[in-house]
Design an enzyme around this catalytic site. Structure first.
Site, PDB file in Angstrom:
ATOM      1  CG  HIS A   1      -1.554   2.810   4.443  1.00  0.00           C
ATOM      2  ND1 HIS A   1      -2.384   3.348   5.407  1.00  0.00           N
ATOM      3  CD2 HIS A   1      -1.245   1.551   4.873  1.00  0.00           C
ATOM      4  CE1 HIS A   1      -2.557   2.464   6.372  1.00  0.00           C
ATOM      5  NE2 HIS A   1      -1.888   1.364   6.082  1.00  0.00           N
ATOM      6  CG  ASP A   2      -3.681  -0.890   4.255  1.00  0.00           C
ATOM      7  OD1 ASP A   2      -2.607  -1.194   3.696  1.00  0.00           O
ATOM      8  OD2 ASP A   2      -3.891  -1.113   5.463  1.00  0.00           O
TER       9      ASP A   2
ATOM     10  CE  LYS B   1      -4.296  -4.447   3.952  1.00  0.00           C
ATOM     11  NZ  LYS B   1      -4.328  -4.365   5.435  1.00  0.00           N
TER      12      LYS B   1
ATOM     13  CG  HIS C   1      -2.079  -4.395   0.058  1.00  0.00           C
ATOM     14  ND1 HIS C   1      -1.341  -5.288   0.807  1.00  0.00           N
ATOM     15  CD2 HIS C   1      -1.863  -3.181   0.643  1.00  0.00           C
ATOM     16  CE1 HIS C   1      -0.716  -4.657   1.777  1.00  0.00           C
ATOM     17  NE2 HIS C   1      -1.003  -3.375   1.697  1.00  0.00           N
TER      18      HIS C   1
ATOM     19  CG  ASP D   1       0.868  -0.351   7.810  1.00  0.00           C
ATOM     20  OD1 ASP D   1      -0.252  -0.490   8.338  1.00  0.00           O
ATOM     21  OD2 ASP D   1       1.296  -1.123   6.928  1.00  0.00           O
TER      22      ASP D   1
ATOM     23  CG  HIS E   1       2.237   0.882   2.551  1.00  0.00           C
ATOM     24  ND1 HIS E   1       1.505   0.901   1.387  1.00  0.00           N
ATOM     25  CD2 HIS E   1       1.672  -0.097   3.314  1.00  0.00           C
ATOM     26  CE1 HIS E   1       0.549  -0.003   1.440  1.00  0.00           C
ATOM     27  NE2 HIS E   1       0.634  -0.633   2.606  1.00  0.00           N
ATOM     28  CG  HIS E   2       3.718  -3.527   2.849  1.00  0.00           C
ATOM     29  ND1 HIS E   2       3.859  -3.856   4.179  1.00  0.00           N
ATOM     30  CD2 HIS E   2       2.387  -3.333   2.653  1.00  0.00           C
ATOM     31  CE1 HIS E   2       2.666  -3.870   4.761  1.00  0.00           C
ATOM     32  NE2 HIS E   2       1.765  -3.550   3.855  1.00  0.00           N
TER      33      HIS E   2
END
Length: 280
Positions: A62-63, A66, A91, A144, A115-116
């Site tokens: 998911h990240d 970044k 990101h 998360d 996801h944010h």
């Protein structure tokens, strides 16, 4: 529609996710924990084995966006300025753009890009509401946040699981999907998160750097006498077998620069256990 999970392609996806995490000095084991929280939530919510695997793999990568965040921001100990936070908020979109061309992108693109996002539409980067956020992204969002709150850093103490659940419940149906938060709360109440919180692999708890907290994830390939280091302060340690795991002995050396290690054996295990096909 079903997608074939070619092992080579899956491995390439997992390696990308592992490399990104290795850049972050303070989140050792984060994606492993998020993946396992996500898988448990998915299974407990009644999703199929293939769909639960999608939640799991989404947690692992998911990240990935970044990669576009400068080290000075990614590894800043403490609160970001508003300008720095604006960069950090890029990101999810960066990750979505990077992965678009990957053959397995349909499995994870939602978890990476959304996801944010908040279920009430006040998240980022697209400001979309629940109806436009897949269940996989909603699950990973909760996992998360839960890991971020319960993980200790050098600059703050991690919350208790119960307090983190309380905060998630307070944001239910605004930031997070309330029914899914309730699923995680049930897992917590049943002690089914033990062995994940504070760990970087099965039976592998995070080890404490004396200066930076539990930042050291020990790969499976490491054994008694091997060296590990803290990505935050660059201190080098020697592993010594103690009871069921390892203790650290400072070698009085500092390792300049970032020296990320990817747990290849962990990736191989995930690939071997993956289903051959997943329904989209």
């Amino acid at each position: 529609m079903k997608i074939d999970l070619d092992t080579g392609l899956l491995k390439s996806l997992l390696v990308l996710g592992a490399v990104i995490e290795a850049r972050d000095a303070y989140t050792g084991g984060h994606v492993w924990r998020v993946a396992h929280f996500s898988e448990l939530i998915a299974k407990e919510s009644g999703l199929s084995g293939g769909q639960s695997f999608r939640a799991f793999i989404g947690g692992l990568v998911h990240d990935i966006g970044k990669v576009g965040v400068p080290d000075a921001i990614l590894n800043k100990p403490g609160k970001l300025t508003e300008a720095e936070y604006e960069i950090m908020r890029t990101h999810p979109d960066t990750g979505r753009k990077i992965l678009t061309a990957h053959p397995l992108a349909p499995l994870v693109i939602d978890a990476i890009g959304f996801h944010h996002e908040w279920v009430d539409g006040h998240g980022y980067p697209k400001h979309v509401g629940k109806e436009n956020i897949s269940i996989f992204a909603r699950i990973v969002s909760i996992a998360d946040a839960f890991d971020a709150m319960t993980s200790r850093r050098s600059y703050r103490v991690g919350m208790s699981k119960d307090k983190a659940i309380s905060i998630l419940r307070g944001s239910g149906n605004s930031q997070f999907d309330g029914p899914l938060v309730s699923v995680l709360a049930g897992l917590c109440a049943d002690d089914r998160l033990e062995g994940i919180v504070g760990h970087s692999d099965h039976a592998r708890p995070m080890l404490d750097c004396p200066a930076c907290g539990p930042t050291i994830a020990v790969p499976r390939c490491k054994s008694d006498g091997d060296k590990v280091h803290c990505n935050a302060c660059k201190a080098e340690f020697e592993l010594h077998k103690e009871k069921d795991f390892f203790a650290l002995k400072f070698t009085k050396r500092r390792v300049p620069g970032l020296r990320p290690e990817i747990d290849v054996e962990q990736i191989e295990e995930i690939v071997q256990k993956a289903p051959r096909q997943v329904e989209l």
